[in-house]
Design an enzyme around this catalytic site. Structure first.
Site, PDB file in Angstrom:
ATOM      1  CB  ILE A 383      -0.371  -0.865  -0.350  1.00  0.00           C
ATOM      2  CG1 ILE A 383      -1.637  -1.507  -0.926  1.00  0.00           C
ATOM      3  CG2 ILE A 383       0.872  -1.308  -1.118  1.00  0.00           C
ATOM      4  CD1 ILE A 383      -1.960  -1.169  -2.352  1.00  0.00           C
ATOM      5  CG  ASP A 402       0.211   8.632   5.406  1.00  0.00           C
ATOM      6  OD1 ASP A 402       0.036   7.519   4.875  1.00  0.00           O
ATOM      7  OD2 ASP A 402      -0.694   9.513   5.439  1.00  0.00           O
ATOM      8  CG  ASP A 485       1.004  -2.224 -11.942  1.00  0.00           C
ATOM      9  OD1 ASP A 485       1.069  -2.935 -12.965  1.00  0.00           O
ATOM     10  OD2 ASP A 485       0.120  -2.355 -11.074  1.00  0.00           O
ATOM     11  CD  GLU A 490      -3.783   2.297 -15.948  1.00  0.00           C
ATOM     12  OE1 GLU A 490      -4.743   1.516 -15.806  1.00  0.00           O
ATOM     13  OE2 GLU A 490      -2.969   2.563 -15.045  1.00  0.00           O
ATOM     14  CG  HIS A 513      -3.744  -0.764 -13.096  1.00  0.00           C
ATOM     15  ND1 HIS A 513      -4.376   0.445 -13.196  1.00  0.00           N
ATOM     16  CD2 HIS A 513      -3.806  -1.096 -11.773  1.00  0.00           C
ATOM     17  CE1 HIS A 513      -4.815   0.828 -12.010  1.00  0.00           C
ATOM     18  NE2 HIS A 513      -4.479  -0.103 -11.120  1.00  0.00           N
ATOM     19  CB  ILE A 514      -0.929  -6.872 -13.313  1.00  0.00           C
ATOM     20  CG1 ILE A 514       0.550  -6.533 -13.500  1.00  0.00           C
ATOM     21  CG2 ILE A 514      -1.639  -7.062 -14.637  1.00  0.00           C
ATOM     22  CD1 ILE A 514       1.409  -7.689 -13.945  1.00  0.00           C
ATOM     23  N   GLY A 515      -0.847  -4.858 -10.321  1.00  0.00           N
ATOM     24  CA  GLY A 515      -0.370  -4.956  -8.936  1.00  0.00           C
ATOM     25  C   GLY A 515      -1.277  -5.813  -8.067  1.00  0.00           C
ATOM     26  N   GLY A 516      -2.577  -5.625  -8.240  1.00  0.00           N
ATOM     27  CA  GLY A 516      -3.512  -6.356  -7.371  1.00  0.00           C
ATOM     28  C   GLY A 516      -4.142  -7.550  -8.071  1.00  0.00           C
TER      29      GLY A 516
HETATM   30  P1  NAI Z   1      -4.831   3.635   1.572  1.00  0.00           P
HETATM   31  O1  NAI Z   1      -5.911   4.628   1.398  1.00  0.00           O
HETATM   32  O2  NAI Z   1      -4.950   2.588   2.616  1.00  0.00           O
HETATM   33  O3  NAI Z   1      -3.456   4.416   1.835  1.00  0.00           O
HETATM   34  C1  NAI Z   1      -3.075   5.585   1.207  1.00  0.00           C
HETATM   35  C2  NAI Z   1      -2.229   6.371   2.180  1.00  0.00           C
HETATM   36  O4  NAI Z   1      -1.629   7.444   1.484  1.00  0.00           O
HETATM   37  C3  NAI Z   1      -3.032   6.991   3.312  1.00  0.00           C
HETATM   38  O5  NAI Z   1      -2.438   6.673   4.539  1.00  0.00           O
HETATM   39  C4  NAI Z   1      -2.943   8.504   3.032  1.00  0.00           C
HETATM   40  O6  NAI Z   1      -2.953   9.282   4.199  1.00  0.00           O
HETATM   41  C5  NAI Z   1      -1.625   8.588   2.331  1.00  0.00           C
HETATM   42  N1  NAI Z   1      -1.470   9.768   1.488  1.00  0.00           N
HETATM   43  C6  NAI Z   1      -2.354  10.348   0.655  1.00  0.00           C
HETATM   44  N2  NAI Z   1      -1.788  11.390   0.025  1.00  0.00           N
HETATM   45  C7  NAI Z   1      -0.518  11.463   0.464  1.00  0.00           C
HETATM   46  C8  NAI Z   1       0.562  12.306   0.178  1.00  0.00           C
HETATM   47  N3  NAI Z   1       0.449  13.303  -0.687  1.00  0.00           N
HETATM   48  N4  NAI Z   1       1.723  12.105   0.823  1.00  0.00           N
HETATM   49  C9  NAI Z   1       1.869  11.090   1.713  1.00  0.00           C
HETATM   50  N5  NAI Z   1       0.879  10.252   2.024  1.00  0.00           N
HETATM   51  C10 NAI Z   1      -0.296  10.435   1.401  1.00  0.00           C
HETATM   52  O7  NAI Z   1      -4.616   2.979   0.138  1.00  0.00           O
HETATM   53  P2  NAI Z   1      -3.938   1.580  -0.200  1.00  0.00           P
HETATM   54  O8  NAI Z   1      -4.928   0.503  -0.146  1.00  0.00           O
HETATM   55  O9  NAI Z   1      -2.691   1.440   0.582  1.00  0.00           O
HETATM   56  O10 NAI Z   1      -3.581   1.817  -1.747  1.00  0.00           O
HETATM   57  C11 NAI Z   1      -2.568   2.731  -2.134  1.00  0.00           C
HETATM   58  C12 NAI Z   1      -2.664   3.012  -3.612  1.00  0.00           C
HETATM   59  O11 NAI Z   1      -2.452   1.837  -4.368  1.00  0.00           O
HETATM   60  C13 NAI Z   1      -4.010   3.554  -4.044  1.00  0.00           C
HETATM   61  O12 NAI Z   1      -3.822   4.654  -4.909  1.00  0.00           O
HETATM   62  C14 NAI Z   1      -4.633   2.406  -4.801  1.00  0.00           C
HETATM   63  O13 NAI Z   1      -5.522   2.842  -5.785  1.00  0.00           O
HETATM   64  C15 NAI Z   1      -3.422   1.741  -5.408  1.00  0.00           C
HETATM   65  N6  NAI Z   1      -3.608   0.331  -5.758  1.00  0.00           N
HETATM   66  C16 NAI Z   1      -3.058  -0.125  -6.941  1.00  0.00           C
HETATM   67  C17 NAI Z   1      -3.202  -1.428  -7.317  1.00  0.00           C
HETATM   68  C18 NAI Z   1      -2.596  -1.912  -8.568  1.00  0.00           C
HETATM   69  O14 NAI Z   1      -3.128  -2.855  -9.179  1.00  0.00           O
HETATM   70  N7  NAI Z   1      -1.506  -1.362  -8.980  1.00  0.00           N
HETATM   71  C19 NAI Z   1      -3.974  -2.379  -6.506  1.00  0.00           C
HETATM   72  C20 NAI Z   1      -4.396  -1.838  -5.243  1.00  0.00           C
HETATM   73  C21 NAI Z   1      -4.230  -0.533  -4.925  1.00  0.00           C
END
Ligand code: NAI
Length: 630
Positions: A383, A402, A485, A490, A513-516
């Protein structure tokens, strides 16, 4: 030459997917004004005949009268039928060629279109029994040869009697006339073929149901073109998964059942015994107790991102590969972030709400463009990195941080610490994963480092932000606007009331929680997960599995692929190879990957080998699962 077994196969809706006379009518009546009406009449007559409600001779005569077809139409029909050969029949062309002497096509249809199709499968005219048309001098079909045994009532029975085959006779068909041969005691076994149509009245009477020709071959231990009949793979999709998933599995030939809820433990324990592929979303908890009963389970599809609800280690120990959809909703989240940033920086919500109360406040004070603003992204994963690209298109200056080394996209600049990012950014957005170490990642100290008037967004996980601290800094004005979100707690269902301190702030957007949550994301997930699971079943590819060692394999070509899943103990590869060497088997390719718990070895070998080798490979101690693909 005499054989011990004969295979009598029906043509319409069995050898081919359709009823040929209906197709012929669609061609011959294409430009006729009453074509729709006549076509449905023909269909009704066909069905009545196939279900035994109308005599076959009558059904045939009535349909031909309605057809108004000629020789030219027949040529077009043959071309059309070439493309409509049943999928599993086409797949097993080799069987037809190798067993051509023992195969009879017996059909109430017509030689004029059956022969050109069946001959491609090596079946000669002598083994094709069907009706024939009568034509006038202009080539119009005027009727059929009424003297042909197959034009008569009970035609297939009479024909089989006249053939006087000495050996076991297996009949495969979809209709009543096929069943009649069994009823008359002429066949040993009748297989209701349901790949194209399923007539319950016939299925009830059949000795076996063959949802594909592979199943027929499998039941009779005859050589198949694939290693396992796909119809034996049972899919159970829970929690109202998007129908696209069901479609993809069905297209592949699997049996699919769907439920629009998440069954409780008792129900799931019972159901899972028969399931080969399970599809879940976030509500279904799959624990070790349930998995103990999952003895047919090959793979689980988590139609979401998180897999915490699944006992992944137990899955591994049972050789069950789990797949999820890590980036099918990435774009949806990114679009929402961009939208919210604009809404917040322009104070759109606040102004809109005031106007709804009748307050006209036309001012530019405190409203800004996003162009040129510094966007700080914490977590540069799926993301974060996509947001980086889109934000840059909109003219933002992107900074990211990151914990692991990530390639900067476009002109984005890497920060060496989160603190550095927090100090620099006008807008801070968090996209880290759910690692427990990320609890309270953003608290009082972090907010204090942010610029006065910064905008803050969290669409990742609820526990990552200390909401008390956020409230404090919203009150003191350090944070001028926020979008949240996800929350530490929740509601479990839509009806449950939600209470949060954030509800008091006009400059905060809160969303459930509707981001996705978009239709596109649901579709993408329902496309991504089944495709990866089907690929795993067909080739052993585990590239997107969350619990299996990730192997991306070349396509299987003119080889058999041995898939060996075992506990990760030393010496497994050596044992596999020593068995292969003892049997003098040529290895074409071999791939091995392990993780802490299991090892995954793929060995591609030449096609000819002693089947004993398979038994020996299965017996290697610490083997969890073994299967062969071809
Ligand atoms: P991803 O796993 O591809 O990316 C997460 C990144 O965060 C990784 O590069 C990781 O190295 C980095 N990271 C972890 N801890 C860190 C820290 N303390 N400091 C800096 N970087 C750190 O995950 P993705 O797909 O990008 O999703 C990100 C988040 O969004 C997840 O928590 C996921 O659950 C959430 N999400 C929320 C949705 C919603 O409906 N609001 C929908 C989809 C995802």
């Amino acid at each position: 030459m005499k054989h011990s077994k004969y295979f009598v196969i029906d043509f319409d809706s069995t050898f081919i997917k359709v009823e040929a006379l209906e197709e012929l009518a669609a061609i011959s009546l294409k430009d006729e004004p009453d074509s729709a009406k006549v076509l449905s009449e023909i269909r009704e007559i066909t069905d009545a005949g196939l279900e035994g409600k109308l005599s076959f001779t009558d059904s045939l005569a009535r349909r031909i009268r309605l057809l108004r077809a000629n020789r030219q139409h027949l040529e077009m029909l043959i071309r059309r039928l070439q493309r409509k050969i049943s999928t599993s029949i086409k797949r097993n062309k080799k069987f037809f060629r190798n067993y051509a002497d023992q195969i009879y096509i017996v059909s109430g249809g017509f030689k004029e279109f059956i022969e050109p199709i069946a001959k491609q499968f090596g079946i000669t005219s002598e083994n094709i029994f069907a009706n024939s048309f009568e034509f006038d001098d202009d080539g119009n079909i005027t009727g059929f040869d009424a003297a042909n045994i197959l034009a008569q009532e009970n035609g297939k029975v009479l024909l089989l009697k006249s053939l006087n085959l000495s050996g076991d006779i297996y009949v495969i068909g979809d209709g009543y006339t096929d069943y009649q041969t069994k009823e008359a005691g002429l066949t040993n076994k009748f297989y209701a073929f349901t790949e194209n149509v399923k007539r319950e009245s016939i299925v009830d009477k059949a000795d076996f149901v063959a949802p594909s020709f592979d199943e027929f071959l499998y039941l009779n231990k005859l050589p198949m073109s694939i290693s396992y009949p796909k119809n034996r793979i049972n899919v159970l999709l829970l929690e109202n998964i998007h129908p696209r998933a069901q479609m993809l599995y069905k297209e592949e030939g699997y049996q699919v059942e769907t439920l629009n809820y998440s069954p409780d433990e008792k129900e799931l324990t019972e159901r899972i015994k028969q399931v080969s592929i399970l599809g879940v979303r976030s509500k279904t908890r799959l624990n070790e107790r349930i998995l103990r009963h999952a003895n047919r389970l090959i793979a689980i599809g988590a139609f979401c991102i998180g897999t915490e609800q699944l006992a992944l280690d137990t899955c591994q120990q049972k050789g069950v590969a789990v797949f999820n959809a890590p980036f099918s909703n990435t774009r949806s989240v990114v679009e929402m972030v961009i939208g919210e940033i604009i809404v917040l920086i322009r104070k759109i919500f606040e102004k809109s709400n005031k106007l709804k109360q009748g307050i006209w406040e036309k001012t530019s004070a405190g409203s800004f463009e996003i162009r040129g603003k510094k966007l700080g992204i914490i977590g540069y994963g799926n993301i974060g990195s996509q947001l980086s690209t889109l934000a840059e298109f909109l003219g933002m200056e992107v900074y990211y941080y990151d914990i692991i080394e990530k390639m900067a996209l476009g002109n984005a600049k890497k920060c060496t610490s989160m603190q550095q990012l927090l100090k620099k950014a006008d807008i801070v957005t968090v996209h880290v994963d759910g690692n427990p170490n990320n609890r309270n990642l953003i608290g009082d100290d972090e907010f204090k480092l942010m610029k006065r008037g910064a905008i803050f967004l969290n669409l990742s996980r609820g526990f990552i932000v200390n909401l008390e601290a956020l409230v404090k800094h919203l009150k003191n004005g350090r944070i001028s606007g926020a979008a949240i979100d996800v929350f530490p707690r929740e509601p479990k269902s839509d009806g449950e009331k939600f209470i949060s301190q954030l509800q008091q702030f006009p400059n905060v957007i809160i969303t459930p929680h509707i981001g996705g949550s978009t239709m596109e994301a649901q579709y993408n997930i329902a496309e991504f997960v089944p495709r990866n699971i089907i690929d795993y079943i067909n080739s052993g590819n585990t590239f997107f599995s969350v619990n299996f060692p990730n192997l991306q394999l070349p396509q299987l070509q003119r080889a058999h692929r041995l898939i060996h899943i075992h506990q990760n103990v030393p010496g497994m590869l050596a044992q596999i190879n020593s068995i292969l060497a003892q049997h003098d088997i040529n290895i074409i390719g071999q791939y091995l990957k392990t993780n802490e718990l299991i090892g995954y070895v793929i060995t591609d070998i030449i096609k000819k080998y002693d089947p004993e080798v398979i038994t020996e490979l299965k017996k290697i101690p610490h083997t969890i699962k073994f299967r062969i693909l071809y």
